[in-house]
Every structure is written in structure tokens, then in C-alpha cells.
Design a protein around this motif. Sequence first.
Motif, PDB file in Angstrom:
ATOM      1  N   ALA A  58      61.168  41.123 114.731  1.00 26.95           N
ATOM      2  CA  ALA A  58      62.185  41.723 115.603  1.00 26.95           C
ATOM      3  C   ALA A  58      63.501  40.971 115.505  1.00 26.95           C
ATOM      4  N   THR A 116      65.100  41.789 112.127  1.00 28.15           N
ATOM      5  CA  THR A 116      65.640  43.150 112.149  1.00 28.15           C
ATOM      6  C   THR A 116      66.935  43.216 112.948  1.00 28.15           C
ATOM      7  N   SER A 117      66.942  42.551 114.096  1.00 26.36           N
ATOM      8  CA  SER A 117      68.155  42.533 114.923  1.00 26.36           C
ATOM      9  C   SER A 117      69.310  41.853 114.189  1.00 26.36           C
TER      10      SER A 117
END
Length: 276
Positions: A9, A12-13
Motif C-alpha cells: 500500500a 502504491t501510494s
Amino acid sequence: MRRTPLQRALLTSAGLLAALFFLFPTYWMLTTALKTPAQVLSPDYDLVPLSATLANFTTALGKAGFTGFLTNSLIVTLGAVACALVAGLLASVPLARMRFRGRKGFLLLVLIAQMAPLEALFVPMYLIMRDADLLDSLPGLMLVYVAFTLPFTTWTLRGFVKGIPVELDEAAMVDGCGRWGVFRRITLPLLGPGLVATSVFSFVTAWNEFLYALVFLRDQDKQTLPVWLSSFKTAFGTDWGGIMAASVVYAVPALVFFLLVQRKLVSGGVSGAVKG
């Protein structure tokens, strides 16, 4: 190593933030091109304009000389890309496959020429073009762009040629291929990714160049699109909406060129091994 959901996550961010950071100038250019003059000069930073207009595109496309400047840019840019690819390809193969006296010195000169800033070459280039009577001509400007892009093309393609196993050439020659057959059936197809990478670099370099086109081309009918973009700034001010719309139009040919060749970037890596 397998990443945890939290790590995925976070990565991806971070990727999305980086993408937004680099895409924002393009988004701002496009939205400004769709604004009215009052919206462009407004102190409010409206990221999403409430209304849109195509008047700026009409102004840009209807500006005097657009078609001629576009034609000149395409002639100079595509000619420079073709010449740089042919010359770089013919130079890269012997530099990668052959051993001859002075090869390392020549490679060093290619690397030095690639590292030299374009601004440092302006005066000598001007003198050479003047003595060769090539000022104020599209072929002369095209030769200048070839000189800019040829070192990178030669150096990059040499690396791609060295990455092709010599055993493929030897196996083809055992099967009856001559030197030209090996080049056409083995080397050239496997160089697809390298040809695409160097052609994109050459296209962008020649397409965006402004200083040499401004000085070397005195006749207004022979000038290119980067010079045309500067015409939106006059003594009475800058037409920001018009120049943003013109910039959008200006970016379209480079985008189209990349879309046409990007497929070869992937397919070229394996096509040669199958055809050989």
C-alpha cells in the motif's frame, strides 16, 4: 522477498503521488487551454474549471504560418531521426563487433561529444554552417540536429549490439548466411528496442529545439514550431490561453510518434530470435 500488505500500500501510494506530481503540469496546461481569458487571469486557482471553451485552440490553429511551421518541423525532425538512425546503426555494429586500431579513442570522442552541452557548440556550429552556406535552410538545420543526436544514437545502439550473443551470428553463418544476411536476419530485428529508444530521443531533441532554429533560420517561412510558439508573446502581453492551446497541439505529434513506435519496444526483443 514477499511484501506485506502495508508495504504494498505504501509503495502504491508513493507511485501514485509521483505520477500525479509529474502529470500535474500537463493537466494544468490542458485546463488552461480550455479557459477563457478572464479565467486565465483570475487570481483563483481553480483546478477544475467550471466552464470550457475551444476558442484558444481556434486562435492557435488559425494563427498565421501554423501549417508551414508544422511542415518544416516534421521535415527537419523526421529527416534528422532517419539520418541519425542509419548513421548510428552503421557505426555501432563495427564498434561492437570489430577490433581495430583507434577504436577506444573513437569511443571516447563519441562519449565526449555526447556530454558536450548544446549551448557550448552554438558558435562553432554557426561558423560551420555559415562557411558551408547552409544557414537559413532546412537541410542545414537537419544536419545540426543529426550532429546533436548521433553520439547518443551510436553509443546506445553499440550497447544493444554488444548485448546480442556472438554465437547467434556464428550459428547463422554456419547455416549459410553471409555478413549481410546475419545483419538483416539476426542483428537488425534484435535491435528493435534500441532503435525505438534512440528514435524517440532523437525525435524529442529535434522537435523541442528552439535556439538553433531561431538563429539559423532567418526566413520566417522556414521556421519551426518552437519559434512559432514564441509568437504568442508580444509587446502587449502574453496570450496564455493561446500559448497553452498551442502547446497542447505542439505535443500531439511527439505523442503520436511514440504511440507508433512503442509497440516495437516490446516485440523487437524477441522477433529477431524467431526470424533468425
